[in-house]
Design a protein around this motif. Structure first.
Motif, mmCIF file in Angstrom:
data_model
loop_
_atom_site.group_PDB
_atom_site.id
_atom_site.type_symbol
_atom_site.label_atom_id
_atom_site.label_comp_id
_atom_site.label_asym_id
_atom_site.label_seq_id
_atom_site.Cartn_x
_atom_site.Cartn_y
_atom_site.Cartn_z
ATOM 1 N N ALA A 79 0.572 -0.892 -0.105
ATOM 2 C CA ALA A 79 -0.131 0.125 -0.398
ATOM 3 C C ALA A 79 0.842 1.620 -0.148
ATOM 4 O O ALA A 79 -0.027 2.218 -0.180
ATOM 5 C CB ALA A 79 -1.170 0.122 1.228
ATOM 6 N N TRP A 80 2.287 1.033 0.308
ATOM 7 C CA TRP A 80 2.857 2.601 0.138
ATOM 8 C C TRP A 80 3.676 2.164 -0.576
ATOM 9 O O TRP A 80 4.309 3.880 -1.142
ATOM 10 C CB TRP A 80 4.253 2.038 1.622
ATOM 11 N N ILE A 81 3.472 2.205 -2.439
ATOM 12 C CA ILE A 81 3.630 2.133 -3.086
ATOM 13 C C ILE A 81 2.919 3.070 -3.941
ATOM 14 O O ILE A 81 1.974 2.164 -4.616
ATOM 15 C CB ILE A 81 4.462 0.703 -4.063
ATOM 16 N N ASN A 82 2.737 4.560 -3.770
ATOM 17 C CA ASN A 82 2.196 4.822 -4.789
ATOM 18 C C ASN A 82 0.409 5.448 -4.998
ATOM 19 O O ASN A 82 0.134 5.384 -5.522
ATOM 20 C CB ASN A 82 2.519 4.612 -6.153
ATOM 21 N N CYS A 83 -0.325 4.940 -3.573
ATOM 22 C CA CYS A 83 -1.397 4.828 -3.407
ATOM 23 C C CYS A 83 -1.281 6.310 -3.141
ATOM 24 O O CYS A 83 -0.682 6.607 -1.307
ATOM 25 C CB CYS A 83 -1.219 3.424 -2.416
ATOM 26 N N PHE A 121 -0.733 0.901 5.779
ATOM 27 C CA PHE A 121 -2.066 -0.075 6.358
ATOM 28 C C PHE A 121 -3.606 0.847 7.158
ATOM 29 O O PHE A 121 -4.787 -0.055 7.155
ATOM 30 C CB PHE A 121 -1.078 -1.138 6.973
ATOM 31 N N ASP A 122 -2.637 1.178 8.086
ATOM 32 C CA ASP A 122 -3.569 1.726 8.843
ATOM 33 C C ASP A 122 -4.427 3.338 8.622
ATOM 34 O O ASP A 122 -5.953 3.161 8.369
ATOM 35 C CB ASP A 122 -3.122 2.340 10.073
ATOM 36 N N TRP A 127 -6.190 -3.449 6.995
ATOM 37 C CA TRP A 127 -6.546 -4.734 8.358
ATOM 38 C C TRP A 127 -7.855 -5.620 8.005
ATOM 39 O O TRP A 127 -7.782 -6.586 8.033
ATOM 40 C CB TRP A 127 -6.209 -4.067 10.322
ATOM 41 N N SER A 128 -8.896 -4.552 8.375
ATOM 42 C CA SER A 128 -10.437 -4.620 8.290
ATOM 43 C C SER A 128 -11.080 -5.352 6.795
ATOM 44 O O SER A 128 -11.601 -6.336 6.705
ATOM 45 C CB SER A 128 -11.169 -3.923 8.840
ATOM 46 N N TRP A 129 -10.317 -4.599 5.676
ATOM 47 C CA TRP A 129 -10.697 -4.619 4.201
ATOM 48 C C TRP A 129 -10.006 -6.429 4.118
ATOM 49 O O TRP A 129 -11.021 -6.890 3.390
ATOM 50 C CB TRP A 129 -10.253 -3.403 3.375
ATOM 51 N N VAL A 130 -9.376 -6.582 4.602
ATOM 52 C CA VAL A 130 -9.046 -8.025 4.189
ATOM 53 C C VAL A 130 -9.125 -9.281 4.894
ATOM 54 O O VAL A 130 -9.290 -10.568 4.590
ATOM 55 C CB VAL A 130 -6.184 -7.898 4.792
ATOM 56 N N GLN A 131 -9.476 -8.623 6.145
ATOM 57 C CA GLN A 131 -10.597 -9.643 6.608
ATOM 58 C C GLN A 131 -12.100 -9.988 6.143
ATOM 59 O O GLN A 131 -12.553 -11.250 5.843
ATOM 60 C CB GLN A 131 -10.847 -9.137 7.927
#
Length: 372
Positions: A79-83, A121-122, A127-131
Protein backbone atom coordinates in the motif's frame (compact mmCIF):
# COMPACT_ATOMS: atom_id res chain seq x y z
CA UNK A 1 4.40 -30.01 8.74
CA UNK A 2 0.87 -28.65 9.09
CA UNK A 3 0.14 -25.02 10.02
CA UNK A 4 -3.12 -23.12 9.64
CA UNK A 5 -4.70 -26.33 8.40
CA UNK A 6 -2.29 -26.52 5.44
CA UNK A 7 0.37 -29.15 4.87
CA UNK A 8 3.36 -27.38 3.33
CA UNK A 9 6.92 -28.64 2.95
CA UNK A 10 9.78 -26.52 4.24
CA UNK A 11 10.97 -25.05 0.91
CA UNK A 12 9.05 -22.25 -0.82
CA UNK A 13 9.71 -20.95 -4.34
CA UNK A 14 10.31 -17.21 -4.13
CA UNK A 15 9.40 -15.58 -7.44
CA UNK A 16 11.22 -12.26 -7.02
CA UNK A 17 14.39 -13.29 -8.89
CA UNK A 18 13.11 -15.43 -11.77
CA UNK A 19 15.52 -16.31 -14.59
CA UNK A 20 15.78 -13.79 -17.39
CA UNK A 21 16.56 -13.98 -21.09
CA UNK A 22 17.25 -10.85 -23.11
CA UNK A 23 16.10 -8.71 -20.17
CA UNK A 24 12.71 -10.36 -19.66
CA UNK A 25 11.58 -13.30 -17.51
CA UNK A 26 12.44 -16.62 -19.14
CA UNK A 27 9.06 -18.37 -19.05
CA UNK A 28 10.34 -21.68 -20.44
CA UNK A 29 13.04 -22.02 -17.80
CA UNK A 30 10.54 -20.94 -15.15
CA UNK A 31 8.22 -23.75 -16.32
CA UNK A 32 11.05 -26.26 -15.90
CA UNK A 33 11.69 -24.99 -12.38
CA UNK A 34 7.99 -25.16 -11.49
CA UNK A 35 7.81 -28.74 -12.77
CA UNK A 36 10.84 -29.84 -10.76
CA UNK A 37 9.50 -28.13 -7.64
CA UNK A 38 6.06 -29.73 -7.81
CA UNK A 39 7.43 -33.14 -8.81
CA UNK A 40 9.52 -33.11 -5.63
CA UNK A 41 6.40 -32.58 -3.51
CA UNK A 42 6.76 -28.86 -2.80
CA UNK A 43 3.77 -26.55 -3.23
CA UNK A 44 4.38 -23.00 -1.94
CA UNK A 45 4.93 -20.18 -4.46
CA UNK A 46 5.54 -16.60 -3.35
CA UNK A 47 4.98 -13.65 -5.67
CA UNK A 48 3.94 -10.01 -5.20
CA UNK A 49 2.10 -7.22 -6.97
CA UNK A 50 5.33 -5.22 -6.72
CA UNK A 51 7.59 -7.87 -8.37
CA UNK A 52 7.71 -6.72 -11.98
CA UNK A 53 6.40 -9.44 -14.29
CA UNK A 54 6.31 -12.09 -11.58
CA UNK A 55 2.54 -12.54 -11.27
CA UNK A 56 2.13 -12.75 -15.03
CA UNK A 57 4.99 -15.26 -15.26
CA UNK A 58 3.55 -17.55 -12.61
CA UNK A 59 0.20 -17.52 -14.40
CA UNK A 60 1.89 -18.90 -17.49
CA UNK A 61 4.29 -21.28 -15.74
CA UNK A 62 1.98 -22.60 -13.00
CA UNK A 63 -1.66 -21.51 -12.94
CA UNK A 64 -2.45 -22.32 -16.56
CA UNK A 65 -0.65 -25.68 -16.37
CA UNK A 66 -1.70 -27.26 -13.06
CA UNK A 67 -4.96 -27.83 -11.15
CA UNK A 68 -5.55 -25.09 -8.58
CA UNK A 69 -5.60 -27.53 -5.67
CA UNK A 70 -2.05 -28.71 -6.46
CA UNK A 71 -0.26 -25.65 -5.08
CA UNK A 72 -0.31 -22.80 -2.57
CA UNK A 73 0.05 -19.29 -4.01
CA UNK A 74 0.97 -16.20 -1.99
CA UNK A 75 1.03 -12.58 -3.07
CA UNK A 76 1.30 -9.23 -1.33
CA UNK A 77 -0.21 -5.77 -1.00
CA UNK A 78 2.30 -2.89 -0.95
CA UNK A 79 0.00 0.00 0.00
CA UNK A 80 2.96 2.33 0.49
CA UNK A 81 3.90 2.28 -3.20
CA UNK A 82 2.27 5.26 -4.92
CA UNK A 83 -1.10 4.84 -3.17
CA UNK A 84 -2.87 8.04 -2.13
CA UNK A 85 -6.30 6.52 -1.43
CA UNK A 86 -7.76 3.35 0.03
CA UNK A 87 -9.21 2.51 -3.37
CA UNK A 88 -5.78 2.62 -4.99
CA UNK A 89 -4.39 0.32 -2.31
CA UNK A 90 -7.21 -2.22 -2.43
CA UNK A 91 -7.09 -2.31 -6.22
CA UNK A 92 -3.80 -4.19 -5.93
CA UNK A 93 -5.72 -7.36 -5.07
CA UNK A 94 -7.84 -7.05 -8.21
CA UNK A 95 -4.71 -6.58 -10.30
CA UNK A 96 -3.04 -9.58 -8.67
CA UNK A 97 -6.07 -11.79 -9.29
CA UNK A 98 -6.15 -10.72 -12.92
CA UNK A 99 -2.41 -11.12 -13.49
CA UNK A 100 -2.17 -14.56 -11.87
CA UNK A 101 -5.57 -15.89 -12.92
CA UNK A 102 -5.48 -17.89 -9.69
CA UNK A 103 -9.06 -17.20 -8.57
CA UNK A 104 -7.96 -16.80 -4.95
CA UNK A 105 -4.78 -16.62 -2.90
CA UNK A 106 -3.88 -19.18 -0.27
CA UNK A 107 -1.74 -16.62 1.55
CA UNK A 108 -2.13 -12.85 1.25
CA UNK A 109 0.36 -10.54 2.90
CA UNK A 110 0.30 -6.89 3.83
CA UNK A 111 3.76 -6.23 2.46
CA UNK A 112 6.86 -4.85 4.16
CA UNK A 113 5.39 -3.37 7.31
CA UNK A 114 7.66 -1.32 9.54
CA UNK A 115 8.73 2.28 10.06
CA UNK A 116 6.75 4.82 8.00
CA UNK A 117 5.24 2.12 5.77
CA UNK A 118 2.90 0.77 8.44
CA UNK A 119 0.80 3.93 8.54
CA UNK A 120 -0.57 3.30 5.04
CA UNK A 121 -2.16 0.05 6.20
CA UNK A 122 -3.53 1.85 9.25
CA UNK A 123 -4.75 4.95 7.41
CA UNK A 124 -6.50 2.90 4.71
CA UNK A 125 -7.77 0.37 7.29
CA UNK A 126 -6.53 -2.52 5.23
CA UNK A 127 -6.69 -4.68 8.35
CA UNK A 128 -10.48 -4.89 8.20
CA UNK A 129 -10.54 -4.88 4.39
CA UNK A 130 -8.36 -7.97 4.16
CA UNK A 131 -10.60 -9.79 6.63
CA UNK A 132 -13.59 -8.98 4.44
CA UNK A 133 -11.80 -10.41 1.41
CA UNK A 134 -11.11 -13.52 3.41
CA UNK A 135 -14.84 -13.88 4.12
CA UNK A 136 -15.49 -13.46 0.41
CA UNK A 137 -13.20 -16.40 -0.34
CA UNK A 138 -10.60 -14.43 -2.27
CA UNK A 139 -8.01 -15.08 0.44
CA UNK A 140 -7.56 -18.15 2.65
CA UNK A 141 -4.92 -16.93 5.11
CA UNK A 142 -3.89 -13.39 6.05
CA UNK A 143 -0.56 -12.21 7.41
CA UNK A 144 2.16 -9.65 6.82
CA UNK A 145 5.82 -9.36 5.95
CA UNK A 146 7.99 -7.21 8.16
CA UNK A 147 11.30 -5.34 8.11
CA UNK A 148 11.84 -3.40 11.31
CA UNK A 149 12.46 -3.75 15.03
CA UNK A 150 11.12 -6.39 17.41
CA UNK A 151 9.53 -3.59 19.42
CA UNK A 152 7.45 -2.51 16.43
CA UNK A 153 6.57 -6.11 15.62
CA UNK A 154 5.32 -6.48 19.20
CA UNK A 155 3.09 -3.43 18.73
CA UNK A 156 1.61 -4.67 15.46
CA UNK A 157 0.89 -8.18 16.70
CA UNK A 158 -0.65 -6.82 19.90
CA UNK A 159 -2.89 -4.49 17.88
CA UNK A 160 -3.77 -7.15 15.29
CA UNK A 161 -4.02 -10.61 16.85
CA UNK A 162 -6.19 -11.65 13.89
CA UNK A 163 -3.11 -11.89 11.70
CA UNK A 164 -2.43 -15.58 11.11
CA UNK A 165 1.29 -15.57 10.29
CA UNK A 166 4.34 -13.34 9.92
CA UNK A 167 7.01 -13.33 7.21
CA UNK A 168 10.45 -12.40 8.58
CA UNK A 169 14.02 -11.98 7.34
CA UNK A 170 15.96 -14.75 9.06
CA UNK A 171 19.40 -16.20 8.33
CA UNK A 172 22.41 -17.27 10.35
CA UNK A 173 24.32 -14.07 9.50
CA UNK A 174 21.52 -11.79 10.74
CA UNK A 175 20.50 -13.92 13.72
CA UNK A 176 22.30 -11.58 16.14
CA UNK A 177 22.87 -8.66 13.72
CA UNK A 178 21.95 -5.46 15.63
CA UNK A 179 20.70 -3.87 12.40
CA UNK A 180 18.29 -6.75 11.58
CA UNK A 181 17.68 -8.51 14.94
CA UNK A 182 16.39 -11.69 13.34
CA UNK A 183 16.36 -13.76 16.51
CA UNK A 184 14.45 -11.16 18.50
CA UNK A 185 11.82 -10.70 15.78
CA UNK A 186 11.41 -14.46 15.49
CA UNK A 187 10.96 -14.75 19.25
CA UNK A 188 8.30 -12.01 19.28
CA UNK A 189 6.32 -13.86 16.60
CA UNK A 190 6.55 -17.12 18.50
CA UNK A 191 5.48 -15.51 21.79
CA UNK A 192 2.36 -14.36 19.97
CA UNK A 193 1.80 -17.88 18.71
CA UNK A 194 2.28 -16.92 15.07
CA UNK A 195 3.88 -19.35 12.63
CA UNK A 196 6.64 -17.83 10.54
CA UNK A 197 7.46 -17.79 6.86
CA UNK A 198 11.14 -17.08 6.37
CA UNK A 199 12.54 -14.80 3.68
CA UNK A 200 16.18 -13.99 2.88
CA UNK A 201 17.60 -17.27 4.28
CA UNK A 202 20.63 -16.78 2.02
CA UNK A 203 20.63 -13.00 2.54
CA UNK A 204 19.85 -12.12 -1.07
CA UNK A 205 22.46 -14.60 -2.30
CA UNK A 206 25.27 -13.29 -0.11
CA UNK A 207 25.48 -16.48 1.94
CA UNK A 208 25.85 -18.46 -1.28
CA UNK A 209 29.27 -16.80 -1.56
CA UNK A 210 30.21 -16.01 2.05
CA UNK A 211 33.59 -14.70 3.24
CA UNK A 212 36.38 -17.24 2.65
CA UNK A 213 36.87 -18.00 6.34
CA UNK A 214 33.18 -18.89 6.62
CA UNK A 215 33.27 -20.95 3.43
CA UNK A 216 36.25 -22.88 4.77
CA UNK A 217 34.24 -23.91 7.85
CA UNK A 218 31.28 -25.06 5.76
CA UNK A 219 33.37 -26.95 3.19
CA UNK A 220 35.40 -28.70 5.87
CA UNK A 221 32.19 -30.03 7.41
CA UNK A 222 30.46 -31.01 4.15
CA UNK A 223 32.65 -30.65 1.05
CA UNK A 224 29.82 -31.58 -1.34
CA UNK A 225 27.20 -29.23 0.11
CA UNK A 226 26.65 -25.75 -1.33
CA UNK A 227 27.17 -22.74 0.91
CA UNK A 228 23.58 -21.69 0.19
CA UNK A 229 22.27 -24.97 1.60
CA UNK A 230 23.50 -24.08 5.07
CA UNK A 231 21.45 -20.87 5.11
CA UNK A 232 18.25 -22.58 4.06
CA UNK A 233 18.72 -25.52 6.42
CA UNK A 234 19.46 -23.20 9.35
CA UNK A 235 16.14 -21.43 8.75
CA UNK A 236 14.17 -24.62 8.12
CA UNK A 237 15.43 -26.08 11.39
CA UNK A 238 13.64 -23.45 13.48
CA UNK A 239 10.38 -24.35 15.21
CA UNK A 240 7.09 -22.88 14.03
CA UNK A 241 8.23 -22.32 10.44
CA UNK A 242 5.65 -22.79 7.69
CA UNK A 243 8.21 -22.66 4.90
CA UNK A 244 11.54 -21.10 3.89
CA UNK A 245 11.49 -19.01 0.73
CA UNK A 246 14.35 -19.27 -1.71
CA UNK A 247 14.44 -16.76 -4.56
CA UNK A 248 15.65 -19.17 -7.22
CA UNK A 249 16.94 -17.85 -10.55
CA UNK A 250 17.92 -20.99 -12.46
CA UNK A 251 17.24 -24.69 -12.90
CA UNK A 252 20.63 -25.32 -11.26
CA UNK A 253 19.64 -23.45 -8.10
CA UNK A 254 16.33 -25.31 -8.00
CA UNK A 255 18.07 -28.67 -8.39
CA UNK A 256 20.53 -27.86 -5.60
CA UNK A 257 17.77 -26.75 -3.20
CA UNK A 258 15.67 -29.82 -3.90
CA UNK A 259 18.65 -32.14 -3.36
CA UNK A 260 18.90 -31.35 0.35
CA UNK A 261 15.38 -30.17 1.18
CA UNK A 262 13.36 -33.03 -0.33
CA UNK A 263 14.08 -35.29 2.64
CA UNK A 264 14.99 -32.61 5.21
CA UNK A 265 14.49 -33.88 8.76
CA UNK A 266 16.32 -31.18 10.69
CA UNK A 267 19.94 -30.39 11.50
CA UNK A 268 22.14 -32.79 13.45
CA UNK A 269 24.08 -31.56 16.46
CA UNK A 270 27.23 -31.60 14.33
CA UNK A 271 25.59 -29.46 11.64
CA UNK A 272 24.33 -26.98 14.22
CA UNK A 273 27.87 -26.76 15.60
CA UNK A 274 29.15 -26.02 12.09
CA UNK A 275 26.74 -23.12 11.73
CA UNK A 276 27.80 -21.75 15.12
CA UNK A 277 31.41 -21.90 13.91
CA UNK A 278 30.43 -20.04 10.74
CA UNK A 279 28.71 -17.38 12.85
CA UNK A 280 31.85 -17.08 14.97
CA UNK A 281 33.95 -16.54 11.86
CA UNK A 282 31.56 -13.84 10.67
CA UNK A 283 31.83 -12.16 14.07
CA UNK A 284 35.63 -11.96 13.72
CA UNK A 285 35.42 -9.77 10.62
CA UNK A 286 36.02 -6.15 11.71
CA UNK A 287 32.86 -4.16 11.17
CA UNK A 288 31.66 -0.72 12.19
CA UNK A 289 30.11 -1.57 15.61
CA UNK A 290 26.87 0.33 14.99
CA UNK A 291 23.81 -1.01 16.84
CA UNK A 292 21.37 1.28 14.96
CA UNK A 293 20.25 2.95 18.18
CA UNK A 294 20.11 6.14 16.06
CA UNK A 295 21.02 8.50 18.90
CA UNK A 296 23.29 10.12 16.33
CA UNK A 297 20.33 10.80 14.04
CA UNK A 298 18.61 12.81 16.76
CA UNK A 299 21.43 15.35 16.93
CA UNK A 300 22.70 15.44 13.34
CA UNK A 301 22.00 18.92 11.90
CA UNK A 302 22.21 17.58 8.32
CA UNK A 303 19.88 14.57 8.75
CA UNK A 304 22.57 12.14 7.60
CA UNK A 305 21.53 8.49 7.36
CA UNK A 306 24.38 7.39 9.57
CA UNK A 307 23.25 3.95 10.68
CA UNK A 308 22.03 3.05 7.19
CA UNK A 309 25.37 4.13 5.73
CA UNK A 310 27.21 1.94 8.22
CA UNK A 311 24.98 -1.07 7.56
CA UNK A 312 25.75 -0.74 3.84
CA UNK A 313 29.46 -0.38 4.52
CA UNK A 314 29.39 -3.53 6.65
CA UNK A 315 27.76 -5.38 3.73
CA UNK A 316 30.69 -4.38 1.57
CA UNK A 317 33.21 -5.51 4.19
CA UNK A 318 31.52 -8.88 4.71
CA UNK A 319 30.64 -9.89 1.18
CA UNK A 320 32.83 -7.77 -1.13
CA UNK A 321 29.71 -7.12 -3.20
CA UNK A 322 29.73 -3.42 -4.05
CA UNK A 323 26.50 -3.38 -6.13
CA UNK A 324 24.61 -4.98 -3.23
CA UNK A 325 26.15 -2.56 -0.74
CA UNK A 326 25.28 0.42 -2.97
CA UNK A 327 21.70 -0.85 -3.19
CA UNK A 328 21.57 -1.09 0.61
CA UNK A 329 22.88 2.46 0.97
CA UNK A 330 20.33 3.80 -1.51
CA UNK A 331 17.46 2.08 0.30
CA UNK A 332 18.52 2.62 3.91
CA UNK A 333 19.55 6.24 3.40
CA UNK A 334 17.79 7.89 0.45
CA UNK A 335 14.84 5.50 0.64
CA UNK A 336 14.28 6.55 4.25
CA UNK A 337 14.45 10.28 3.54
CA UNK A 338 17.96 10.77 4.88
CA UNK A 339 20.90 12.66 3.43
CA UNK A 340 23.98 10.81 2.28
CA UNK A 341 27.43 10.62 3.82
CA UNK A 342 28.85 13.30 1.53
CA UNK A 343 26.60 15.89 3.22
CA UNK A 344 28.41 15.52 6.55
CA UNK A 345 29.81 18.83 7.86
CA UNK A 346 31.99 17.09 10.47
CA UNK A 347 30.52 18.97 13.42
CA UNK A 348 31.09 15.95 15.68
CA UNK A 349 27.77 16.19 17.56
CA UNK A 350 27.00 12.56 16.62
CA UNK A 351 30.16 11.25 18.25
CA UNK A 352 29.32 12.92 21.57
CA UNK A 353 26.15 10.82 21.94
CA UNK A 354 27.24 7.50 20.36
CA UNK A 355 27.11 4.73 23.03
CA UNK A 356 29.54 2.64 20.97
CA UNK A 357 32.10 5.49 20.76
CA UNK A 358 32.33 5.12 16.99
CA UNK A 359 34.51 7.54 15.06
CA UNK A 360 31.50 8.46 12.96
CA UNK A 361 33.07 11.21 10.88
CA UNK A 362 35.96 9.02 9.77
CA UNK A 363 33.65 6.13 8.90
CA UNK A 364 31.33 8.38 6.90
CA UNK A 365 34.38 9.40 4.87
CA UNK A 366 34.99 5.71 4.15
CA UNK A 367 31.36 5.30 3.07
CA UNK A 368 31.72 8.29 0.75
CA UNK A 369 34.87 6.86 -0.82
CA UNK A 370 33.61 3.30 -1.17
CA UNK A 371 29.92 3.64 -2.03
CA UNK A 372 29.13 7.14 -3.36
Amino acid sequence: MSYLGETIKKLGFGLMRLPQKDGIIDIEQTKQMVDLFLDAGFTYFDTAWAYAGSEDAIRQALVERYPRENYHLATKNAAWINCKTREEATAQLEVSLKQTGAGYFDFYLLHNLGESRTRYFDDFDLWSWVQQKKKEGLIKHVGFSFHSTPEELEQILTAHPEMEFVQLQINYADWENPAIRSRECYEVARRHGKPVIIMEPVKGGMLATPPQTVLDVLKKAEPASSAASWGIRFAANLEGVITVLSGMSSVEQMTDNLSYMKEFRGLTQEQQATIRSAQEELAKIPLIPCTTCNYCAKVCPKNIGISGSFTAMNYLTLYSDRPAAVHQEEWLVGGHGKNRADQCIKCGKCELVCPQHINIRENLEQVKSALL
